[in-house]
Design a protein around this motif. Structure first.
Motif: not given
Length: 476
Positions: A288-306
């Motif tokens: 199931e990771f494949g269905s959320v990997i793009l969302v996770v990448v965006i979330a990780v980048v957003m978390t670091f920037v914020l």
């Protein structure tokens, strides 16, 4: 599978967790992702483990882990620190929560999984891990750092926010759509919060008398029983077992037995929390990771920037520099147990099934990148600030000046006794000449003049009389 096989499998999983945990410590990683990876390896969805083991086999133990995690969080809540510096903490912590939760909710809405899911995603991406923060501050030896009180203050405000947030989320996840039932449940939840926080604030002595006992065994049974009892009360009145355990932890933390409870509760928490994270890993499906990997990448980048923005803002609000802001960002960026707790709650509420793999992959990623960033934050902050050349030590240049100053005082004293102005002038001349030589050496070393007395002597030296008669004036 028989009980013996269950025990064999579980014991083997814990031993594997120990081995991987030792390896993780060598590179500075926390234990949370290790337990999740072990559970993932043993998950029936992966088929990588030779023995069959299911999440339901340790579900109750995992619930105890959840309860003790929140109980310990409440136990460590420093209400004196909060109430003594409430204004400053609310500005700092409130700014952090507002930035991270607000944009986290906007991100959740952009994902398009639903409004309730967006609220959960905001909590997952917007709240730091108190356990990882505490461990990193100790392991990186930053407890005495200038920015550490600010970080701990933000964590305190975050703990209070978690209590309020969970009360709201529990109502939202209940599925109620009519206005008055929602208002009633929210009212009950906030009344529960107010009563428990009031008891912690003003009832510490009463609580201390109620839990007083010299028997360590009975004392352990008592506080563990209270944690489970209030978790059940929280679940029944609709504020979740987690918030019930947190609030009784706040109350017991206000008693005189806080240190004694911590000595017993921390080892219990570590053991049962391992089951909680292990159980979460067992429920994950790598497919199931494949269905959320793009969302996770965006979330990780957003978390670091914020967190970079938040860290610099916190440093500015507290009159600190770039290095302190970078250190704050590196510590506060870590996510962990609360994200998994929210994922567990969302599964029980029947929300989008993608929240579970999202939370798992997000925590696994953040639990690796977060500590690595924290361990290098000082170096990054120094590079961004631009290190200035450190002035050389000036002790060696200072000693001759001290000797000349002493000579000046002695000459002045002798002059006062003997009436010799020439002795004083010669002493002053030696001091000023030494001052000029020292200034020249300081210029070559890119430093400031050695001693402020040099300027004073130079500026206030009286003009030498050129008359051939007697010297006039008293220079003693």
């Amino acid at each position: 599978m028989s009980v013996g096989e269950d025990l064999l499998t579980l014991g083997l999983l814990l031993v594997v967790a120990y081995v991987l945990g030792r390896l993780a410590k060598l590179i500075g990683l926390p234990s949370i992702p290790v337990y999740m990876v072990v559970g993932l390896l043993a998950s029936p969805h992966s088929g990588w483990f030779p023995l069959d083991f299911h999440s339901g086999d340790i579900e109750l133990i995992a619930v105890f882990g959840l309860i003790l995690l929140l109980f310990s969080l409440g136990l460590e809540f420093d209400q004196e620190e909060f109430f003594d510096n409430a204004g400053k903490l609310l500005i700092s912590g409130g700014s952090y929560v507002l930035i991270n939760m607000g944009l986290g909710f906007a991100f959740g809405m952009m994902v398009g999984w639903g409004t309730r899911e967006a609220l959960v995603i905001a909590g997952m991406t917007g709240t730091s891990s108190s356990a990882i923060i505490t461990k990193l501050l100790i392991e990186l030896r930053r407890l005495a750092n200038k920015e550490t009180p600010m970080i701990l203050g933000v964590t305190v405000v975050g703990d209070i926010f978690i209590a309020i947030y969970l009360a709201i989320v529990s109502v939202v996840l209940s599925g109620k759509t009519e206005v008055w039932p929602i208002v009633l449940q929210l009212g009950i939840a906030f009344l529960f919060l107010i009563v428990m926080f009031s008891l912690a604030r003003w009832g510490g002595k009463v609580v201390s008398r109620l839990v007083r006992t010299k028997d360590d065994e009975l004392f352990t049974i008592l506080f563990f029983g209270l944690a489970v009892l209030f978790a059940g009360i929280g679940e029944i009145i609709g504020v979740t077992d987690a918030i019930g355990a947190f609030l009784i932890g706040v109350v017991l933390g206000a008693s005189t037995y806080r240190a004694k409870i911590e000595r017993v509760a921390v080892p219990l928490r570590d053991v049962f929390a391992a089951f909680f994270f292990l159980n979460f890993g067992l429920a994950l499906n790598v497919a199931e990771f494949g269905s959320v990997i793009l969302v996770v990448v965006i979330a990780v980048v957003m978390t670091f920037v914020l967190n970079l923005v938040s860290g610099m803002l916190l440093a500015r609000l507290n009159q600190m520099g770039i290095v302190e802001g970078m250190n704050a960002a590196g510590i506060l960026v870590n996510r962990g147990e609360f994200t998994l707790i929210l994922a567990t709650l969302s599964i029980g509420a029947g929300l989008d099934h993608r929240l579970q793999p999202f939370a798992g992959l997000y925590v696994l990623t953040m639990a690796v990148l977060g500590p690595l960033f924290a361990s290098n934050s000082e170096r990054i902050g120094g590079a961004l600030r631009g290190k200035k050349r450190t002035p050389p030590r000036r002790a060696a240049l200072r000693n001759p000046m001290l000797e000349e100053e002493i000579a000046l005082v002695e000459a002045a004293t002798a002059g006062q006794r003997a009436g010799s102005r020439d002795d004083i002038d010669r002493a002053v001349t030696r001091v000023v000449d030494t001052a000029h030589a020292t200034d020249a050496a300081a210029d070559r070393a890119n430093t400031q003049p050695v001693d402020p007395m040099i300027d004073f002597i130079t500026d206030n030296r009286p003009p030498r009389q050129t008359d051939q008669g007697e010297h006039q004036g008293d220079y003693s």
